[in-house]
Write an enzyme that holds these catalytic residues in place. Structure first.
Site, PDB file in Angstrom:
ATOM      1  N   HIS A 132     -35.476  13.799  13.535  1.00 48.54           N
ATOM      2  CA  HIS A 132     -34.488  13.595  12.704  1.00 48.54           C
ATOM      3  C   HIS A 132     -35.289  13.141  11.395  1.00 48.54           C
ATOM      4  O   HIS A 132     -36.854  12.903  12.004  1.00 48.54           O
ATOM      5  CB  HIS A 132     -33.632  11.945  13.233  1.00 48.54           C
ATOM      6  CG  HIS A 132     -32.576  11.780  12.249  1.00 48.54           C
ATOM      7  ND1 HIS A 132     -33.139  10.620  10.861  1.00 48.54           N
ATOM      8  CD2 HIS A 132     -31.063  11.056  12.262  1.00 48.54           C
ATOM      9  CE1 HIS A 132     -32.384  10.557  10.194  1.00 48.54           C
ATOM     10  NE2 HIS A 132     -30.685  10.338  10.822  1.00 48.54           N
ATOM     11  N   ASP A 207     -39.028   7.478  19.109  1.00 40.91           N
ATOM     12  CA  ASP A 207     -37.268   7.452  18.125  1.00 40.91           C
ATOM     13  C   ASP A 207     -36.702   7.130  18.643  1.00 40.91           C
ATOM     14  O   ASP A 207     -36.029   7.572  19.242  1.00 40.91           O
ATOM     15  CB  ASP A 207     -37.003   8.213  16.713  1.00 40.91           C
ATOM     16  CG  ASP A 207     -35.853   8.175  16.383  1.00 40.91           C
ATOM     17  OD1 ASP A 207     -35.389   7.636  16.731  1.00 40.91           O
ATOM     18  OD2 ASP A 207     -36.017   8.871  15.736  1.00 40.91           O
ATOM     19  N   GLN A 210     -31.294   6.768  19.652  1.00 46.54           N
ATOM     20  CA  GLN A 210     -30.098   7.596  19.835  1.00 46.54           C
ATOM     21  C   GLN A 210     -29.987   6.841  21.528  1.00 46.54           C
ATOM     22  O   GLN A 210     -29.422   7.432  22.307  1.00 46.54           O
ATOM     23  CB  GLN A 210     -29.797   9.464  19.735  1.00 46.54           C
ATOM     24  CG  GLN A 210     -29.356  10.012  18.676  1.00 46.54           C
ATOM     25  CD  GLN A 210     -28.787   9.074  18.119  1.00 46.54           C
ATOM     26  OE1 GLN A 210     -27.248   9.230  18.971  1.00 46.54           O
ATOM     27  NE2 GLN A 210     -27.936   9.123  16.856  1.00 46.54           N
ATOM     28  N   LYS A 233     -26.226   1.160  15.710  1.00 49.95           N
ATOM     29  CA  LYS A 233     -26.198   2.320  16.868  1.00 49.95           C
ATOM     30  C   LYS A 233     -25.709   1.645  18.152  1.00 49.95           C
ATOM     31  O   LYS A 233     -25.469   2.680  19.054  1.00 49.95           O
ATOM     32  CB  LYS A 233     -27.392   3.439  16.936  1.00 49.95           C
ATOM     33  CG  LYS A 233     -27.078   4.243  15.251  1.00 49.95           C
ATOM     34  CD  LYS A 233     -28.216   5.405  15.861  1.00 49.95           C
ATOM     35  CE  LYS A 233     -28.442   5.290  14.615  1.00 49.95           C
ATOM     36  NZ  LYS A 233     -27.550   6.441  13.879  1.00 49.95           N
ATOM     37  N   CYS A 382     -28.621  15.381   9.250  1.00 47.26           N
ATOM     38  CA  CYS A 382     -29.879  14.690   9.016  1.00 47.26           C
ATOM     39  C   CYS A 382     -31.327  15.483   9.777  1.00 47.26           C
ATOM     40  O   CYS A 382     -32.650  14.580  10.067  1.00 47.26           O
ATOM     41  CB  CYS A 382     -30.833  13.314   9.499  1.00 47.26           C
ATOM     42  SG  CYS A 382     -29.450  12.411   7.910  1.00 47.26           S
TER      43      CYS A 382
HETATM   44  C1  LIG Z   1     -32.939   9.569  16.055  1.00 51.42           C
HETATM   45  C2  LIG Z   1     -32.349   9.045  15.102  1.00 51.42           C
HETATM   46  N1  LIG Z   1     -33.587   8.799  14.249  1.00 51.42           N
HETATM   47  C3  LIG Z   1     -33.652   7.913  13.402  1.00 51.42           C
HETATM   48  C4  LIG Z   1     -31.829   7.827  12.955  1.00 51.42           C
HETATM   49  C5  LIG Z   1     -32.362   7.336  11.421  1.00 51.42           C
HETATM   50  O1  LIG Z   1     -30.990   5.466  12.012  1.00 51.42           O
HETATM   51  P1  LIG Z   1     -31.052   4.463  10.940  1.00 51.42           P
HETATM   52  O2  LIG Z   1     -30.113   5.644   9.596  1.00 51.42           O
HETATM   53  O3  LIG Z   1     -30.386   3.627  11.038  1.00 51.42           O
HETATM   54  O4  LIG Z   1     -32.349   3.998  10.289  1.00 51.42           O
HETATM   55  C6  LIG Z   1     -31.102   8.391  13.324  1.00 51.42           C
HETATM   56  C7  LIG Z   1     -29.665   8.282  13.069  1.00 51.42           C
HETATM   57  O5  LIG Z   1     -29.026   8.819  12.581  1.00 51.42           O
HETATM   58  C8  LIG Z   1     -30.946   8.805  14.544  1.00 51.42           C
HETATM   59  O6  LIG Z   1     -29.797   9.712  15.481  1.00 51.42           O
END
Ligand SMILES: Cc1ncc(COP(=O)(O)O)c(C=O)c1O
Ligand SMILES: Cc1ncc(COP(=O)(O)O)c(C=O)c1O
Lengths: 424, 146, 424, 146
Positions: A132, A207, A210, A233, A382
């Site tokens: 992401h 990270d 998900q 999430k 993203c």
């Molecule tokens: C794999 C992954 N990493 C990071 C993020 C970023 O999360 P946040 O927007 O809550 O900071 C997301 C959210 O879309 C994600 O799916």
């Protein structure tokens, strides 16, 4: 709503789960809401919403510095949430749990601080091709600041790491990869890769945005140094997140933000920092949000484990099993649509399905599904480099959660067929 | 034919056209139909410079001043977006810069396409309107009626 | 509760205000809560609490990237809040309003990004001697990174800037000062100092954490480049904050955090950034919190301006006038206590009163006031250098808000007398 | 006298003592009284090293091993904190390291001083207990009974 045909959910009472999400009573364009955008943000059970309002209505106060009763109660409630998180991810110490504004903030903290701690010109940071943007850009910025380079694990046609081509090198200082891909749904073999990285003395960051609502995350078992996720999430409030870090590493990492709460002593000449976790928590935290996050995790544990115990597969997450069943059904049924291609066909997946349809733009499809009450996400999710990898400009993504039903999956498939007919 | 109408009349015409449809399906089918009438942008003008930023689908928009009137051509890779561009072009095409600058776009709401106007970055409708008005502003200095 | 003797509040119906704060029904140690810790965090009116729960119960979704109805509604609600903030502080454009997690995050954004933009070895950043740690430490860290120096405006005995000794120099690049002091209550002549700084080409940043709920903040009138505040100190939710920035400066400032939302295009080689305000808003924002903050400002405007119109002093904030009346009463009555010294005797003050009592430790006093239901803050108030300036290890601070009453002030004075008797 | 009681007995004694007070004022007055019995730390031991971190008031705590028993001296600049330290010292003083390490501190809750135990950094009670136990752990290797 009844699930006509759901062998796996025998002991799983989806209606009981649905009843706890107030938003599911909403109509969209006059149709019952079918919420398949759970990977973008999860809906909140009533208990979580109430935990926040109850906090404001009864014990709201600033934490940690006040002698008075409200401040004590607010502090205790916030620190209780820290302990809930610790237990849920099996961290060794509560002070290894740092509260942030979300995964993105957690990864920015990690990359900024690790950059200062370990990155020198010529060093490398290793990420994967399915990250992401939140797990790409912060490392790019850190690399720029310290003259380091970003290296990337290539992605196979099925949407998995190509483990034969992991560009580890003697210069690799940090490995930062996602536990689960938000666009492909792939559950990555992080534990194995971390083991390999550790042998090479590389710091490892995961990270988990998900993963947290779908897998049983055990940071000690994974062996990672850092683990990031967002509350929103995982049935929790917006504006909350966690960075778990191994005590020994956190002790060495320099602070990121400066301000109240994170200091021990301040003079204009020199500032010394507070102990963990406060060193990394500058400013008034999102107190209500943190308390809501604690409640979200308790809610998950109550329901997920309760069902797990009642189910045949003792110990396995009931939510995950339910979501997997929905994924299999959606996969099978969507593939009957002419020209539809699923992107992300890994063996191990959470309930996320991304697809493209020949001659149909994802924006058009998303719009027409919305007209039928169905919320899916469309676009690049993203993950622009991943889009490029698969030669698409975007996909339509449906992501499932504990309260979705097989009937909803069927509704989506029918609605997609209708949309495709309109668009061709 | 529609060019003999005023801008406001064209808007009214669109509102009446869409009022005939009672369900979403007919409305969107009509929108997609409209997209087929869009005066297409010349392939050589499908450049990054002519891309409207802020759309999930790609939209190219070009404008030229002809006889003191602004002439738009456009395209999109998504059919619904193309229909929306076509709507806008039908209203704004071959108008004076002043007419375009002063035009209200409330009819979009009336038609039932308000969602596409939201500040949501997935939708490019407001970005498109902005871009059309920016063209008009740029031309307003040059037009002899100005 | 009735206010027996409150000439200024004739048109001011404090009971009507109190009725809107659910927490005021709470008892502390069996006594009605007297909340005098408003400068640490404000309590929330019911409308704000409801705005957040209603968001979760009806339109919760991730913003900005979704085609579906919930995402559109959530985005519209969030962006409506941005416009409310813009109007409230009279910014020129809504995209000059950047949402952050709080004042501390706003100031870290500002100091990090300005550091990269303008600070070179030998440059100076000018702050004042009454700054909160959140407006000291971030600048210290930025100075360290770029080889710059921190300069400090000295504080007079009454707790005001010593304007005869402002250490402006040709090396000064940034002026970062607070609008109102959290410990002294002093309202600083920021407008005048900013004018002086601008003549010298210095970038100006204001810490408005303690001003936003008490003064009519007009960023264009102040002439500042940047203005930071927290939602939770202005009747809004925790985990929310704002950094206002002048468009032209924000356009030049490099981003701070990397991630989703803040990018335009991402490849592994190069990332280009989104336009304002998104360039500075990486990751999923605190959507519910931002919506709550918008509601808090609307609540303030509804009640504050409504009363202002009904009052004699047209245009003056009714809340501010009420709080000032409480301040005067508290000042007069507390001074009758033997050995009590007020720290912060500036001419222009908000409703904040800090004091020390000879032979009485603030921790003891805070504890014994709490036993009587009264919440005050004790300690260094995150302003250690200021403590040193006044030669004290801490103070007891009472800070007033719109819902406090003269009766509560009297209760505090009596309770303080009782505590002093026990402690001497 | 109290040193002939077990640690648990001393705790029980304190619980009984405090049970006599029905209102906060008497309770806190008693606590302040107790502070006056605290075995004071020698001035030369009032060093930064002996400061307990995490208190809004300053607390100095020192410990020595005498005849295999841990002997505490302490002081604070706040009277209530001093009273609390005195409570703890009365319970823990002149005990073996093992007794101290194994001791529960539930009596503080029973006495009605739980708030001072909160994770709130304004209060240093948990920091003090931690510090006393750390001393005991350090001594447990050296004590001949170990
Ligand atoms: C794999 C992954 N990493 C990071 C993020 C970023 O999360 P946040 O927007 O809550 O900071 C997301 C959210 O879309 C994600 O799916
Ligand atoms: C003057 C001042 N600046 C900054 C801050 C920090 O605000 P926050 O903790 O909300 O980030 C405060 C809050 O105590 C303050 O009073």
């Amino acid at each position: 709503m009844k699930t006509k045909d759901a062998p796996v959910t025998k002991a799983y009472d989806v209606e009981r789960i649905r009843a706890q999400f107030p938003i599911l009573r909403e109509l969209v364009h006059g149709k019952p809401l079918v919420y398949f955008d759970n990977a973008a943000t999860s809906q909140k059970p009533r208990r979580v919403i109430k935990a926040e309002s109850a906090y404001y209505a009864t014990i709201n106060a600033n934490v940690h510095r006040g002698v008075h009763t409200l401040s004590t109660k607010a502090t205790e409630a916030q620190e209780a949430a820290r302990e809930i998180v610790r237990r849920h991810i099996n961290a060794q110490h509560a002070h290894e749990v740092i509260f942030t504004g979300g995964t993105t903030a957690s990864l920015n903290l990690a990359s900024f601080s690790l950059g200062q701690l370990v990155l020198k010109p010529g060093d490398e940071v290793l990420i994967s091709g399915m990250e992401h943007h939140s797990n790409i850009v912060p490392w790019q910025l850190a690399c720029e600041r310290h003259g380091a380079k970003l290296k990337v694990i290539p992605i196979t046609e099925s949407g998995e790491w190509d483990l034969t081509q992991v560009p580890f090198s003697d210069e690799t200082r940090v490995l930062a990869v996602s536990h689960v891909s938000n666009m492909l749904g792939t559950i990555n073999p992080v534990k194995e890769l971390i083991a390999e990285a550790k042998k090479r003395g590389i710091i490892t960051a995961v990270d988990g945005a998900q993963a947290i609502a779908h897998l049983n995350v055990d940071v000690q078992d994974l062996g990672c140094d850092l683990y990031a996720f967002s509350g929103h999430k995982a049935y929790g409030p917006t504006g909350t997140g966690v960075l778990y870090g191994r005590e020994e590493l956190l002790e060495r990492m320099p602070p990121w933000q400066g301000g109240g709460e994170m200091i021990d002593t301040v003079t204009f000449e020199k500032t010394t920092y507070a102990k963990l976790p406060f060193k990394f928590e500058a400013g008034t935290p999102n107190i209500a949000g943190i308390i809501g996050l604690g409640e979200a995790i308790r809610w998950m544990e109550d329901y997920d484990f309760a069902f797990a115990k009642a189910s045949a597969e003792q110990g396995k997450s009931a939510f995950a099993a339910h979501e997997h069943m929905l994924l299999e059904r959606a996969t099978k049924e969507l593939l009957t649509i002419d020209g539809l291609r699923i992107i992300g066909t890994a063996k191990e997946k959470v309930g996320v399905i991304s697809f493209v349809i020949e001659g149909v733009h994802h924006y058009d499809l998303g719009t027409l599904l919305d007209q039928q009450g169905i919320a899916v996400r469309t676009g690049h999710h993203c993950t622009q480099p991943l889009m490029e990898r698969f030669g698409v400009s975007g996909t339509t993504r449906a992501s499932f959660t504990c309260f979705n039903t097989t009937e909803e999956v069927d509704t989506m498939v029918t609605a997609t067929q209708k949309a495709v007919k309109m668009l061709r | 034919m529609s060019t003999t109408m005023t801008l406001a009349q064209t808007q009214q015409e669109l509102v009446s056209e869409f009022a005939m449809f009672s369900d979403w399906q007919d409305r969107y089918e009509h929108l997609i139909e409209l997209g087929k009438d869009l005066p297409l942008i010349a392939p050589e003008n499908k450049t990054d410079d002519n891309l409207v930023r802020g759309c999930q689908s790609r939209v190219w928009l070009n404008a030229q001043l002809k006889n003191d009137l602004v002439h738009f051509t456009a395209d999109s890779d998504a059919m619904i977006t193309k229909g929306i561009v076509a709507l806008l072009v039908r209203v704004f095409n071959d108008r004076t810069p002043e007419e375009i600058i002063g035009a209200s776009t409330d009819f979009i709401d009336t038609i039932g396409l308000r969602a596409h106007l939201s500040p949501n970055r997935a939708n490019g409708l407001s970005a498109m309107i902005d871009q059309m008005k920016r063209y008009a502003v740029a031309f307003s200095g040059n037009a002899s009626t100005a």
